[in-house]
Design a protein around this motif. Structure first.
Motif, PDB file in Angstrom:
ATOM      1  N   ALA A   1      -3.640   5.419 -16.339  1.00 47.77           N
ATOM      2  CA  ALA A   1      -3.546   4.440 -15.094  1.00 47.77           C
ATOM      3  C   ALA A   1      -1.955   4.027 -15.295  1.00 47.77           C
ATOM      4  N   ASP A   2      -0.831   4.066 -14.976  1.00 45.99           N
ATOM      5  CA  ASP A   2       0.125   3.117 -14.767  1.00 45.99           C
ATOM      6  C   ASP A   2       0.169   2.107 -15.391  1.00 45.99           C
ATOM      7  N   PRO A   3       0.491   1.247 -16.685  1.00 43.16           N
ATOM      8  CA  PRO A   3      -0.198  -0.529 -16.297  1.00 43.16           C
ATOM      9  C   PRO A   3       0.792  -0.843 -15.520  1.00 43.16           C
ATOM     10  N   ASP A   4       1.669  -0.813 -14.615  1.00 50.64           N
ATOM     11  CA  ASP A   4       2.128  -1.521 -13.772  1.00 50.64           C
ATOM     12  C   ASP A   4       1.122  -1.431 -12.566  1.00 50.64           C
ATOM     13  N   ALA A   5       0.374  -0.412 -12.229  1.00 51.15           N
ATOM     14  CA  ALA A   5      -0.605  -0.010 -10.944  1.00 51.15           C
ATOM     15  C   ALA A   5      -1.735  -0.410 -11.555  1.00 51.15           C
ATOM     16  N   ARG A   6      -1.866  -0.652 -13.022  1.00 53.22           N
ATOM     17  CA  ARG A   6      -3.466  -1.262 -12.497  1.00 53.22           C
ATOM     18  C   ARG A   6      -3.654  -2.867 -12.825  1.00 53.22           C
ATOM     19  N   ARG A   7      -2.254  -3.829 -13.767  1.00 55.62           N
ATOM     20  CA  ARG A   7      -1.756  -4.847 -13.323  1.00 55.62           C
ATOM     21  C   ARG A   7      -2.468  -5.086 -11.569  1.00 55.62           C
ATOM     22  N   GLN A   8      -1.526  -4.289 -10.790  1.00 51.54           N
ATOM     23  CA  GLN A   8      -1.801  -4.675  -9.730  1.00 51.54           C
ATOM     24  C   GLN A   8      -3.159  -4.260  -9.084  1.00 51.54           C
ATOM     25  N   SER A   9      -3.606  -3.261  -9.387  1.00 53.24           N
ATOM     26  CA  SER A   9      -5.012  -3.695  -8.998  1.00 53.24           C
ATOM     27  C   SER A   9      -6.226  -4.398  -8.742  1.00 53.24           C
ATOM     28  N   LEU A  10      -5.686  -5.225 -10.335  1.00 50.99           N
ATOM     29  CA  LEU A  10      -6.246  -6.382 -10.626  1.00 50.99           C
ATOM     30  C   LEU A  10      -6.549  -7.306  -9.548  1.00 50.99           C
ATOM     31  N   ILE A  11      -4.926  -7.785  -9.599  1.00 55.60           N
ATOM     32  CA  ILE A  11      -4.321  -8.927  -8.497  1.00 55.60           C
ATOM     33  C   ILE A  11      -4.685  -8.851  -7.119  1.00 55.60           C
TER      34      ILE A  11
ATOM     35  N   ALA B   1      -0.918 -15.296 -10.826  1.00 52.86           N
ATOM     36  CA  ALA B   1      -0.287 -13.867  -9.637  1.00 52.86           C
ATOM     37  C   ALA B   1      -0.169 -13.747  -8.631  1.00 52.86           C
ATOM     38  N   THR B   2      -1.576 -14.267  -8.028  1.00 57.27           N
ATOM     39  CA  THR B   2      -1.968 -13.309  -7.233  1.00 57.27           C
ATOM     40  C   THR B   2      -1.795 -13.913  -5.499  1.00 57.27           C
ATOM     41  N   TYR B   3      -1.239 -15.514  -5.847  1.00 52.65           N
ATOM     42  CA  TYR B   3      -1.308 -16.016  -4.903  1.00 52.65           C
ATOM     43  C   TYR B   3       0.046 -16.294  -4.984  1.00 52.65           C
ATOM     44  N   ARG B   4       1.898 -15.530  -5.771  1.00 48.91           N
ATOM     45  CA  ARG B   4       3.144 -15.520  -5.486  1.00 48.91           C
ATOM     46  C   ARG B   4       2.630 -13.896  -5.497  1.00 48.91           C
ATOM     47  N   TRP B   5       1.905 -13.008  -5.483  1.00 50.00           N
ATOM     48  CA  TRP B   5       2.087 -11.466  -4.636  1.00 50.00           C
ATOM     49  C   TRP B   5       1.665 -11.453  -3.288  1.00 50.00           C
ATOM     50  N   THR B   6       0.149 -12.208  -2.523  1.00 51.42           N
ATOM     51  CA  THR B   6       0.208 -12.466  -1.497  1.00 51.42           C
ATOM     52  C   THR B   6       1.721 -13.683  -0.553  1.00 51.42           C
ATOM     53  N   GLY B   7       1.985 -14.706  -1.717  1.00 48.58           N
ATOM     54  CA  GLY B   7       3.423 -14.625  -0.581  1.00 48.58           C
ATOM     55  C   GLY B   7       4.108 -13.755  -0.241  1.00 48.58           C
ATOM     56  N   ALA B   8       4.688 -13.092  -1.042  1.00 42.62           N
ATOM     57  CA  ALA B   8       5.686 -11.805  -1.548  1.00 42.62           C
ATOM     58  C   ALA B   8       5.051 -11.251  -0.388  1.00 42.62           C
ATOM     59  N   GLU B   9       3.567 -10.678   0.347  1.00 37.13           N
ATOM     60  CA  GLU B   9       2.960 -10.105   1.155  1.00 37.13           C
ATOM     61  C   GLU B   9       3.341 -10.468   2.227  1.00 37.13           C
ATOM     62  N   ILE B  10       3.439 -11.928   2.907  1.00 35.26           N
ATOM     63  CA  ILE B  10       3.713 -12.449   3.773  1.00 35.26           C
ATOM     64  C   ILE B  10       4.815 -12.362   4.574  1.00 35.26           C
ATOM     65  N   ASP B  11       6.153 -12.536   3.191  1.00 36.32           N
ATOM     66  CA  ASP B  11       7.065 -12.648   3.255  1.00 36.32           C
ATOM     67  C   ASP B  11       7.928 -11.270   3.435  1.00 36.32           C
ATOM     68  N   ARG B  12       7.458 -10.103   3.453  1.00 42.19           N
ATOM     69  CA  ARG B  12       7.470  -8.694   3.797  1.00 42.19           C
ATOM     70  C   ARG B  12       7.023  -8.691   5.162  1.00 42.19           C
ATOM     71  N   ALA B  13       6.122  -9.590   6.022  1.00 44.10           N
ATOM     72  CA  ALA B  13       5.645  -9.255   7.173  1.00 44.10           C
ATOM     73  C   ALA B  13       6.558 -10.119   7.732  1.00 44.10           C
ATOM     74  N   LEU B  14       7.421 -11.293   7.977  1.00 37.70           N
ATOM     75  CA  LEU B  14       8.208 -11.979   8.282  1.00 37.70           C
ATOM     76  C   LEU B  14       9.528 -11.292   8.423  1.00 37.70           C
ATOM     77  N   GLU B  15       9.902 -10.656   7.178  1.00 40.23           N
ATOM     78  CA  GLU B  15      10.768 -10.088   7.198  1.00 40.23           C
ATOM     79  C   GLU B  15      11.456  -9.222   8.283  1.00 40.23           C
ATOM     80  N   ALA B  16      10.251  -8.429   7.858  1.00 39.11           N
ATOM     81  CA  ALA B  16       9.666  -7.044   9.422  1.00 39.11           C
ATOM     82  C   ALA B  16       9.736  -7.634  10.597  1.00 39.11           C
ATOM     83  N   ALA B  17       9.257  -8.884  10.925  1.00 41.64           N
ATOM     84  CA  ALA B  17       9.647  -9.487  12.642  1.00 41.64           C
ATOM     85  C   ALA B  17      10.940  -9.355  12.463  1.00 41.64           C
ATOM     86  N   VAL B  18      11.293 -10.346  11.987  1.00 37.38           N
ATOM     87  CA  VAL B  18      13.339 -10.581  12.030  1.00 37.38           C
ATOM     88  C   VAL B  18      13.437  -9.476  12.347  1.00 37.38           C
TER      89      VAL B  18
END
Length: 202
Positions: free
Chosen positions: A10-20, A64-81
């Motif tokens: 597995a790609d290291p970034d993908a493995r890290r993301q799967s853990l997050i 790291a999980t909190y930061r990723w969750t916040g980024a996912e929320i930001d993406r949803a907000l940006e898409a709505a705007v």
């Protein structure tokens, strides 16, 4: 015929993301008390020692999980705007209203956030990320307020008032069986916005 490899690393970034993402699911399902290296790695389907390879500690993984969750929320907000078009008021209302529907207003996200909140007083790394996430939300809201009403004397206070309303409505909707609909929450946000910006000295 070309021989196929016995396995694919597995790609290291993908493995890290799967853990997050596994950490987020465990937090939602079990709360902060149910999170451990073992429960995360079991959820991710990897060996128990792998988390330490990607994160310095369990606290680091949760931050790291909190930061990723916040980024996912930001993406949803940006898409709505972005979908709201160029009108400043419509863009601001879209930013507010996006908090009342998926993927932001869901029982799973609420459960994850409750777990994060429970950690903020005992885990400095999580507390730091919480300040980042809420700071980013308020900055986005303040920028939209300035675009809508550049004459507002105290944008920061208006943003705090709107955030308080949004948080309360989001919490009720995410819990389920709220005594109002997402559409009614949107109408309340619009009324509150108009009341806060009724005077240029707000």
């Amino acid at each position: 015929m070309t021989a196929q490899p016995a396995f694919t690393r597995a790609d290291p970034d993908a493995r890290r993301q799967s853990l997050i993402e596994a950490t987020a699911r465990v937090l939602a399902a079990k709360g902060a008390a149910g999170v451990s290296v073992r429960t995360i790695c079991t959820e991710a389907g990897v060996s128990a020692g792998l988390l330490r390879h990607y994160f310095a500690s369990l606290s680091d993984a949760m931050a790291a999980t909190y930061r990723w969750t916040g980024a996912e929320i930001d993406r949803a907000l940006e898409a709505a705007v972005a979908a709201a078009g160029p009108d400043p008021r419509a863009r601001l209302l879209a930013y507010l209203s996006a908090n009342f529907c998926a993927p932001i207003a869901t029982p799973e996200l609420l459960a994850t956030y409750v777990a994060f909140w429970s950690l903020t007083r005992s885990d400095p790394a999580v507390a730091t990320v919480r300040a980042e996430v809420y700071g980013a939300f308020r900055q986005g809201l303040e920028a939209l307020l300035r675009a809508y009403r550049p004459d507002l004397a105290n944008v920061g206070v208006a943003a705090v008032a709107l955030t308080a309303l949004i948080d309360g409505l989001w919490l009720e909707l995410s819990l389920g069986q709220a005594p109002f609909s997402a559409e009614e929450a949107e109408a309340l946000a619009a009324q509150w916005l108009d009341a806060l910006t009724a005077y240029s000295g707000a």
